[in-house]
Design a protein around this motif. Structure first.
Motif: not given
Lengths: 98, 378
Positions: B290-293, B346-351, B355-358
């Protein structure tokens, strides 16, 4: 970190999943045979469809026969009935002994 | 017999008897996943749950306790044998088609190699797939996803490619009418994208964990002006994907790399899509992917993923147990750990901003599919 025990246990191929390898082996044989019966039934179906349309059902014609939607629907019924019949004792046995 | 000038999409056609055997496998898988699992659920509701309560003073609370409740059920053991048998038959029957067609695919590969390529294929001779995945036969595919370095093998890619729709339909996650090789899941994920975002016009698109590349073609189909890339660990899959794309005249760039370390430049992509990547990836590495993405996305870029919808809070105990059985016995070792993961966290932790994750579910076949991701802030 990635080498946890739960992943290590999946290395290599498991030969059989159940508590009795003989059951898995026999079931594998029965299902392989049933698959061949199902294939032969569909081959016979192709013969009958070709013959019904006045074509010679030789090997090449059957090998290249493209089942119609009606053929597929009929064949699905054969398959489902065959599987249900072959698996019925399996399920009944499980229900009695479970 | 296919010739070296025949389009591979036309050439990949099971004979009458191969198609009949594959249809049988599909029906058998449908029976064990459907009718037999329903009977297992009934046995649990009527008997096994109460036996467990009598012994432990409570109902089974998770897949481990549920498995204990089922352990001595004869029906459960026979169901396991039937699932296992159907998986063996699937690989065997599709393998027959691949064995027969492989010479035609190799001939086509040799012919296309004489022409200028539209896309590209970057393989690394010294690439070693990471542990533990290089030791795992996902889905119990014989030989797994990886081959010896320097091999020209197409068989592994063909074998996976030939089974995927059959497998998906038997899980109730397909419509049963998609021909082998059609990028149906790629198109489906583009639909999921459209349901969540206004129309976009990406300059570059990445298919992360593209496998044999057949779904990647959907992204070039949707965005013909975009540069489209596919990244995967498996050289045999990428080799097949390159051949498949070139054969259809589609320019796609395939690169062998780990999804957590693609080697591609920062902010290159406006859209990154993955399909069934994460349930085939050990959960330890999920944060790094997820960090790489996030690193690869341009500002405002979208990361969207489609994967198996088997989060435990959505499943009955019997369904958790049968899924857990697949993890132990049927080549899905990473499945339930992924299902336990809070992907939004995990998405939030990746950056990605909260408000932009789903993470939610879209209809697919007779079931639903797990759709999750995020949009990088501008």
């Amino acid at each position: 970190m990635a080498n946890r025990a739960h992943t290590k246990s999946h290395r290599g191929r498991r030969l059989v999943p159940g508590p009795d390898p003989r059951v898995d082996t026999l079931l594998g044989m029965v299902m392989a045979l049933t698959s061949e019966v199902s294939m032969l039934r569909e081959r016979l179906d192709a013969h009958e469809s070709l013959a019904a349309s006045g074509k010679v059902p030789d090997q090449d014609a059957v090998d290249h026969y493209q089942p119609t939607e009606a053929d597929e629907s009929r064949r699905k019924q054969y398959r489902d009935r065959l599987i249900d019949k072959v698996c019925r004792p399996l399920v009944a046995s499980g229900q009695q002994d479970g | 017999m296919a010739t070296d000038s025949q389009n591979l999409k036309t050439a990949y056609r099971p004979t009458h008897d191969e198609a009949a055997r594959q249809a049988f496998v599909g029906a058998l898988k449908g029976y064990v996943n459907g009718s037999m699992e329903s009977q297992l659920a009934a046995e649990y509701d009527n008997q096994l749950k109460f036996d467990f309560m009598e012994k432990h003073g409570q109902e089974p609370r998770d897949r481990y306790q549920g498995t204990e409740a089922f352990r001595h059920s004869h029906l459960y053991q026979l169901w396991g044998s039937a699932v296992y048998t159907s998986q063996n038959l699937m690989w065997e029957t599709v393998g027959d088609t691949c064995d027969r067609l492989e010479p035609a695919f190799e001939a086509r590969q040799a012919m296309l190699a004489k022409r200028p390529t539209l896309g590209s294929l970057e393989l690394q001779d010294d690439f070693v797939p990471p542990d533990p995945i290089r030791h795992v036969e996902i889905h119990r595919q014989p030989g797994g996803y990886f081959g010896p370095a320097g091999s020209t093998d197409l068989h592994r890619g063909m074998h996976y490619f030939g089974t995927v729709e059959l497998y998906r339909n038997a899980k109730g996650l397909g419509d049963g009418s998609v021909a082998v090789g059609e990028p149906s899941m790629g198109r489906y994920l583009l639909g999921a994208l459209q349901r969540r975002f206004d129309a976009i016009k990406p300059r570059a698109v990445l298919d992360l964990g593209c496998g044999p590349g057949s779904q990647t073609l959907a992204y070039k189909e949707a965005f013909p002006d975009a540069e489209v890339w596919g990244v995967d660990l498996s050289a045999p899959f990428l080799r097949f994907g390159h051949l498949w794309a070139e054969d259809q005249g589609v320019a796609i760039h395939f690169r062998q790399a780990n999804a957590s370390d693609t080697g591609l430049p920062d902010a290159k992509f406006d859209l990154i899509i993955s399909h069934i990547l994460f349930h085939e990836t050990w959960d330890d590495i999920l944060p790094a992917i997820m960090e790489e993405a996030h690193r690869l996305l341009a500002p405002g870029g979208i990361f969207i993923n489609g994967d198996t919808p088997y989060q435990p809070d959505r499943l009955s105990i019997p369904k958790q147990v049968t899924n857990h059985w697949q993890v132990i016995n049927n080549g899905e070792p990473f499945w339930t750990r992924f299902a336990d993961t809070d992907v939004k966290e995990a998405l939030i932790a990746a950056g990605f901003e909260a408000s932009n994750v789903f993470a939610d579910y879209d209809p697919l076949g007779t079931g639903e599919y797990f759709i999750f991701g995020g949009r990088k802030g501008t």
